[in-house]
Design an enzyme around this catalytic site. Structure first.
Site, PDB file in Angstrom:
ATOM      1  N   GLY A 137      13.422  44.497  61.473  1.00 54.81           N
ATOM      2  CA  GLY A 137      12.589  43.822  60.494  1.00 54.81           C
ATOM      3  C   GLY A 137      11.154  44.301  60.506  1.00 54.81           C
ATOM      4  O   GLY A 137      10.867  45.501  60.559  1.00 54.81           O
ATOM      5  N   CYS A 138      10.231  43.357  60.466  1.00 50.51           N
ATOM      6  CA  CYS A 138       8.803  43.691  60.412  1.00 50.51           C
ATOM      7  C   CYS A 138       8.320  44.384  61.676  1.00 50.51           C
ATOM      8  O   CYS A 138       7.312  45.095  61.644  1.00 50.51           O
ATOM      9  CB  CYS A 138       7.990  42.422  60.170  1.00 50.51           C
ATOM     10  SG  CYS A 138       8.370  41.590  58.605  1.00 50.51           S
ATOM     11  N   ALA A 139       9.011  44.193  62.795  1.00 48.73           N
ATOM     12  CA  ALA A 139       8.602  44.839  64.047  1.00 48.73           C
ATOM     13  C   ALA A 139       8.888  46.327  64.046  1.00 48.73           C
ATOM     14  O   ALA A 139       8.386  47.062  64.905  1.00 48.73           O
ATOM     15  CB  ALA A 139       9.318  44.181  65.228  1.00 48.73           C
TER      16      ALA A 139
END
Length: 350
Positions: A137-139
């Site tokens: 995801g955003c990581a």
């Protein structure tokens, strides 16, 4: 030492404003018992504009998961090459000099990965390694930087290309009306970013140390429920409070490097929302101004998932960068709950 060069970033041409988002929420969910709360949460994100790969009307329709995924692939092939070319130019490299492509995305699925298409169409060697990352995801923006750092540490003469391609609007689900879903509808935007990490030479951030941390027992706080209609985003109400357990991990990484995390020269972090940045400043004892680049990305583009870190870094470059040897932190946060963190020094000369 591996150097992260200036990222190139592109956002699509279709724009939706905060005012338009709020009006759509009012008209489409007029009878929702928690509409007032949803509107306040959306407005408090601080997002003023977002960019979409389709006009708003088409974004709100749902032609089926298959059609959406075909659109994802088509848009990625149409938009990624230009950004890649700009990133190569900024890194003063050619496609023939890239040894690994790290491709991150959580908003569509392709097999083989877009990396194979890029190699076949853009002049990358057939020996180029491929590292697609789909489930962070955003990581994943932070993870891509860290894996490029690892690769260039293992192969000091090698060069890595990072590509982040996120079309969050293709994950819109009209039947999902929980508060978390309604908030997400007003938070996420679309964007593409790329950057070169050079094993030698280059101007930008000399990467010195990286690390990862997962908050125990939080793997269901940010998640996808994959159904026939596609990816249904699940967001737990506890997510905004995750900086309290993650801040010590950032501090520990800096301590292990002999640095004080509260006394660095620049901070490039994922902007999942305003509270994330507010809390991070509080727990790290860092002034709000330190996160100005992340806030600018959030305000102008919304949360563009894995591409946020690269866009915030691009803004630091556009500002003129930092002083030579200035110390900084980069971090991406995402499902797990996971933090991908890096430390480096600004280098003004190759």
């Amino acid at each position: 030492m591996a150097t992260l060069c200036r990222p190139a970033v592109s956002v699509p041409e279709y724009v939706i404003t905060m005012e338009e988002t709020l009006e759509l929420a009012r008209s489409r969910h007029a009878g929702h018992p928690q509409l007032g709360l949803a509107l306040r949460l959306i407005e408090n994100t601080g997002v003023r504009t977002r960019h979409l790969v389709q006009p708003v009307g088409e974004t709100l329709a749902h032609p089926g998961f298959g059609e959406r995924n075909r659109l994802y692939a088509a848009e990625a092939k149409a938009r990624v090459p230009l950004v890649v070319r700009r990133a190569l130019e900024d890194g003063e490299l050619t496609a023939a000099e890239i040894d690994v492509i790290i491709y991150v995305s959580c908003t569509g699925f392709m097999m083989p990965s877009l990396t194979a298409w890029l190699i076949n169409t853009m002049g990358f060697p057939s020996t180029t390694r491929q590292l697609p990352i789909a489930q962070l995801g955003c990581a994943a923006g932070g993870a891509a930087i860290n894996r490029a750092h690892d690769f260039c540490t293992a192969y000091p003469e090698a060069n890595a290309l990072i590509v982040a391609c996120e079309f969050c609007s293709l994950c819109y689900q009209p039947t999902d009306i929980g508060i978390g879903s309604l908030l997400s509808n007003g938070l996420f935007g679309d964007g593409v970013a790329a950057a070169v990490v050079r094993g030698t030479g280059g101007h930008g951030i000399r990467l010195e140390r990286n690390g990862s941390y997962l908050v125990p027992g939080t793997e269901d706080w940010i998640a996808y429920d994959v159904r026939a209609t596609g990816f249904h985003f699940l967001l737990d109400k506890r997510v905004p409070g995750t900086m309290e357990p993650l801040a010590p991990a950032l501090r520990s990484l800096a301590d292990g490097h002999g640095w004080d995390v509260a006394d660095l020269d620049f901070y490039i972090v994922h902007a999942g929302g305003p509270r994330i940045l507010d809390d991070l400043g509080t727990f790290l004892h860092v002034k709000p101004e330190a996160f100005r680049h992340s806030r600018a990305t959030l305000t102008e583009y919304g949360n563009i998932a894995s591409a946020v870190v690269l866009d915030a870094l691009r803004r630091l470059f556009d500002e003129g960068g930092a002083a030579d040897q200035a110390r900084g932190l980069l971090a991406g946060f995402g499902p797990g709950i996971t933090a991908e963190m890096a430390l480096g020094r600004w280098s003004r000369t190759p």
